[in-house]
Design a protein around this motif. Sequence first.
Motif, PDB file in Angstrom:
ATOM      1  N   ALA A  20       0.837  -1.204   0.000  1.00  0.00           N
ATOM      2  CA  ALA A  20       0.000   0.000   0.000  1.00  0.00           C
ATOM      3  C   ALA A  20       0.875   1.258   0.000  1.00  0.00           C
ATOM      4  CB  ALA A  20      -0.896   0.007   1.239  1.00  0.00           C
ATOM      5  N   PRO A  21       0.392   2.300  -0.670  1.00  0.00           N
ATOM      6  CA  PRO A  21       1.102   3.576  -0.546  1.00  0.00           C
ATOM      7  C   PRO A  21       0.979   4.080   0.887  1.00  0.00           C
ATOM      8  CG  PRO A  21      -1.012   3.881  -1.676  1.00  0.00           C
ATOM      9  CD  PRO A  21      -0.832   2.399  -1.468  1.00  0.00           C
ATOM     10  N   MET A  22       2.085   4.475   1.482  1.00  0.00           N
ATOM     11  CA  MET A  22       2.022   5.038   2.842  1.00  0.00           C
ATOM     12  C   MET A  22       2.955   6.237   2.913  1.00  0.00           C
ATOM     13  SD  MET A  22       1.708   1.694   5.323  1.00  0.00           S
ATOM     14  CE  MET A  22       2.690   0.580   4.343  1.00  0.00           C
ATOM     15  N   SER A  23       2.326   7.389   3.076  1.00  0.00           N
ATOM     16  CA  SER A  23       3.071   8.641   3.112  1.00  0.00           C
ATOM     17  C   SER A  23       4.045   8.632   4.293  1.00  0.00           C
ATOM     18  CB  SER A  23       2.048   9.768   3.257  1.00  0.00           C
ATOM     19  OG  SER A  23       2.701  10.977   3.271  1.00  0.00           O
ATOM     20  N   PHE A  46       1.861   9.185  -1.669  1.00  0.00           N
ATOM     21  CA  PHE A  46       1.126  10.090  -2.547  1.00  0.00           C
ATOM     22  C   PHE A  46       1.916  11.382  -2.755  1.00  0.00           C
ATOM     23  CE2 PHE A  46      -1.922  12.446   0.625  1.00  0.00           C
ATOM     24  CZ  PHE A  46      -0.851  12.733   1.446  1.00  0.00           C
ATOM     25  N   GLN A  75       1.686   7.531  -7.190  1.00  0.00           N
ATOM     26  CA  GLN A  75       0.349   8.006  -6.819  1.00  0.00           C
ATOM     27  C   GLN A  75       0.302   9.532  -6.737  1.00  0.00           C
ATOM     28  OE1 GLN A  75      -1.526   7.829  -2.851  1.00  0.00           O
ATOM     29  NE2 GLN A  75      -2.901   6.307  -3.735  1.00  0.00           N
ATOM     30  N   ASN A 102      -5.249   9.227  -6.145  1.00  0.00           N
ATOM     31  CA  ASN A 102      -5.677   9.079  -4.746  1.00  0.00           C
ATOM     32  C   ASN A 102      -7.022   9.775  -4.510  1.00  0.00           C
ATOM     33  OD1 ASN A 102      -6.061   9.910  -1.954  1.00  0.00           O
ATOM     34  ND2 ASN A 102      -4.016   9.145  -1.552  1.00  0.00           N
ATOM     35  N   LYS A 144      -7.315   4.677  -6.317  1.00  0.00           N
ATOM     36  CA  LYS A 144      -7.509   4.091  -4.982  1.00  0.00           C
ATOM     37  C   LYS A 144      -8.457   4.992  -4.213  1.00  0.00           C
ATOM     38  CE  LYS A 144      -4.845   2.564  -0.910  1.00  0.00           C
ATOM     39  NZ  LYS A 144      -4.958   3.597   0.111  1.00  0.00           N
ATOM     40  N   HIS A 174     -10.166   0.763  -0.199  1.00  0.00           N
ATOM     41  CA  HIS A 174      -9.913   0.649   1.237  1.00  0.00           C
ATOM     42  C   HIS A 174     -11.287   0.798   1.884  1.00  0.00           C
ATOM     43  CE1 HIS A 174      -8.228   2.674   5.138  1.00  0.00           C
ATOM     44  NE2 HIS A 174      -8.748   1.495   5.364  1.00  0.00           N
ATOM     45  N   TYR A 182      -9.155   5.644  10.591  1.00  0.00           N
ATOM     46  CA  TYR A 182      -8.720   4.239  10.720  1.00  0.00           C
ATOM     47  C   TYR A 182      -9.533   3.522  11.785  1.00  0.00           C
ATOM     48  CZ  TYR A 182      -5.147   5.340   7.458  1.00  0.00           C
ATOM     49  OH  TYR A 182      -4.507   5.713   6.294  1.00  0.00           O
ATOM     50  N   ASN A 205      -8.377  -3.853   0.048  1.00  0.00           N
ATOM     51  CA  ASN A 205      -7.426  -3.306   1.032  1.00  0.00           C
ATOM     52  C   ASN A 205      -8.133  -3.001   2.353  1.00  0.00           C
ATOM     53  OD1 ASN A 205      -6.248  -0.074   1.710  1.00  0.00           O
ATOM     54  ND2 ASN A 205      -4.972  -1.857   2.058  1.00  0.00           N
ATOM     55  N   ASP A 207      -6.881  -3.868   6.742  1.00  0.00           N
ATOM     56  CA  ASP A 207      -6.777  -4.730   7.924  1.00  0.00           C
ATOM     57  C   ASP A 207      -6.280  -6.139   7.648  1.00  0.00           C
ATOM     58  OD1 ASP A 207      -7.833  -2.529   9.153  1.00  0.00           O
ATOM     59  OD2 ASP A 207      -9.807  -3.392   9.526  1.00  0.00           O
ATOM     60  N   GLY A 229      -0.873  -2.853   3.984  1.00  0.00           N
ATOM     61  CA  GLY A 229      -0.239  -1.641   4.475  1.00  0.00           C
ATOM     62  C   GLY A 229       0.424  -1.838   5.816  1.00  0.00           C
ATOM     63  N   ARG A 230      -0.252  -1.389   6.872  1.00  0.00           N
ATOM     64  CA  ARG A 230       0.376  -1.291   8.189  1.00  0.00           C
ATOM     65  C   ARG A 230       0.970  -2.593   8.702  1.00  0.00           C
ATOM     66  NH1 ARG A 230      -4.848   1.126  10.734  1.00  0.00           N
ATOM     67  NH2 ARG A 230      -5.640  -0.288   9.123  1.00  0.00           N
TER      68      ARG A 230
HETATM   69  C1  LIG Z   1       1.193   6.136   7.641  1.00  0.00           C
HETATM   70  C2  LIG Z   1       0.202   5.906   6.526  1.00  0.00           C
HETATM   71  C3  LIG Z   1       0.312   6.660   5.368  1.00  0.00           C
HETATM   72  C4  LIG Z   1      -0.599   6.454   4.321  1.00  0.00           C
HETATM   73  N1  LIG Z   1      -0.415   7.153   3.151  1.00  0.00           N
HETATM   74  C5  LIG Z   1      -1.222   6.873   2.076  1.00  0.00           C
HETATM   75  C6  LIG Z   1      -0.971   7.469   0.811  1.00  0.00           C
HETATM   76  O1  LIG Z   1      -0.023   8.245   0.615  1.00  0.00           O
HETATM   77  N2  LIG Z   1      -1.832   7.148  -0.200  1.00  0.00           N
HETATM   78  C7  LIG Z   1      -2.877   6.281  -0.035  1.00  0.00           C
HETATM   79  O2  LIG Z   1      -3.626   6.009  -0.985  1.00  0.00           O
HETATM   80  N3  LIG Z   1      -3.118   5.705   1.156  1.00  0.00           N
HETATM   81  C8  LIG Z   1      -2.306   5.960   2.196  1.00  0.00           C
HETATM   82  N4  LIG Z   1      -2.509   5.304   3.380  1.00  0.00           N
HETATM   83  C9  LIG Z   1      -3.570   4.280   3.472  1.00  0.00           C
HETATM   84  C10 LIG Z   1      -3.020   2.895   3.122  1.00  0.00           C
HETATM   85  O3  LIG Z   1      -2.567   2.838   1.780  1.00  0.00           O
HETATM   86  C11 LIG Z   1      -4.095   1.808   3.327  1.00  0.00           C
HETATM   87  O4  LIG Z   1      -5.182   2.103   2.484  1.00  0.00           O
HETATM   88  C12 LIG Z   1      -4.592   1.751   4.772  1.00  0.00           C
HETATM   89  O5  LIG Z   1      -3.516   1.795   5.684  1.00  0.00           O
HETATM   90  C13 LIG Z   1      -5.425   0.473   5.007  1.00  0.00           C
HETATM   91  O6  LIG Z   1      -4.652  -0.686   4.763  1.00  0.00           O
HETATM   92  P1  LIG Z   1      -3.980  -1.536   5.969  1.00  0.00           P
HETATM   93  O7  LIG Z   1      -5.083  -1.859   6.938  1.00  0.00           O
HETATM   94  O8  LIG Z   1      -3.409  -2.759   5.287  1.00  0.00           O
HETATM   95  O9  LIG Z   1      -2.938  -0.667   6.589  1.00  0.00           O
HETATM   96  C14 LIG Z   1      -1.637   5.507   4.445  1.00  0.00           C
HETATM   97  C15 LIG Z   1      -1.736   4.772   5.627  1.00  0.00           C
HETATM   98  C16 LIG Z   1      -0.845   4.957   6.661  1.00  0.00           C
HETATM   99  C17 LIG Z   1      -0.974   4.125   7.914  1.00  0.00           C
END
Ligand SMILES: Cc1cc2nc3c(=O)[nH]c(=O)nc-3n(C[C@H](O)[C@H](O)[C@H](O)COP(=O)(O)O)c2cc1C
Length: 333
Positions: A20-23, A46, A75, A102, A144, A174, A182, A205, A207, A229-230
């Motif tokens: 997953a993208p995570m900033s 992103f 993204q 996004n 997404k 998501h 969240y 996507n 959890d 992601g997490r």
């Molecule tokens: C620290 C953090 C940064 C995130 N940044 C982005 C992002 O830049 N772009 C995006 O589409 N989603 C972002 N997300 C959401 C994740 O891509 C994902 O949709 C969300 O964490 C749920 O998936 P998970 O339960 O597997 O973590 C971010 C989530 C976290 C925790």
Amino acid sequence: MLSAPLRIGSMDIWPPLILAPMSGVTNRTMRALYRPFGLGLTVTEFVSSNALAYGSRRTMEMIDQHGLEKPVATQLWGDDPATMASAARLVRECGADIVDINFGCPAPKVTKTNGGSACLRDPDRCESIMRAVVAAVDCPVTMKMRLGWSDDALVYVDVARRAQDAGVQAVTLHARTAKQFYKGDADWEHIARLKAAVDIPVIGNGDLDDPHVAMRRMRDSGVDAVMLGRATLGNPWLISQIRDLMEGREPQPLPAAPDRLRFALVHYRRMVEELGEPRAVPQMRKHVALYLKGIPGAASLRERIMRLDFAAEAIATIEETIDRLEQAPAVAA
Ligand SMILES: Cc1cc2nc3c(=O)[nH]c(=O)nc-3n(C[C@H](O)[C@H](O)[C@H](O)COP(=O)(O)O)c2cc1C
């Protein structure tokens, strides 16, 4: 083989397992380190389409995909179709294999300018953005999103159908609303509903933190791929375990604690090499805290790592922990 590759445009993505993208997290160092665990595709943090219009050095660094393993999706976020189209052209020139839009970010700094999940309040605008981006590039465009802005405005099926009509080639859901941030659980029933409503590939996507649960979610919802992601943070072995199941093998057990920490050291050193110490140390605090999960004495070690300002001290602390664990193998499993 139990799963089929994810097909996006002419690309066959194997395994159908996406980081997953995570900033602030999924920079190029992190993506390159985690990919060999078994990711078919990674997505950048992103990137603001407005920031790209100004071309700041840090933003340009985020979109540079040259010299990396492929495929990678870059993204973009923004609320203006023309600015998003220009940004898409630029990220494509900088090596993106896929441009991802996004419509999911719930952070106020993004939604106050109508970006991210705030776009879902205006499906017409989503459609204009998607059409402009698809017309701007010669590579697949994906999107997404969340379920909608709030419980009483679940627009995901409408927006995904518009995506399909606009030429978007896959959609990730998501399964939370923007207002949820969240909180609560991701609702995979919605993901199954979306899969039944569109013909383009759907990526599920939310959890996924256990290999068997991930496979069950994938099977029950019928999605074409899952995005993690997490739960991968501090535990990239989850990726290999899911890949094992996708390829019809029993998942490998989690490595022993000293080996997990040895990987944390590789991660730490690579971040320092590539980002420099001042940027790497604060980012690695949270990663190390997660790698320490389940390790005897983790709480006090975490506290210590949080206070350290220099990479050498943090690395020495991890090395000492490995030695301590290896001298007491009974507790190091
Ligand atoms: C620290 C953090 C940064 C995130 N940044 C982005 C992002 O830049 N772009 C995006 O589409 N989603 C972002 N997300 C959401 C994740 O891509 C994902 O949709 C969300 O964490 C749920 O998936 P998970 O339960 O597997 O973590 C971010 C989530 C976290 C925790």
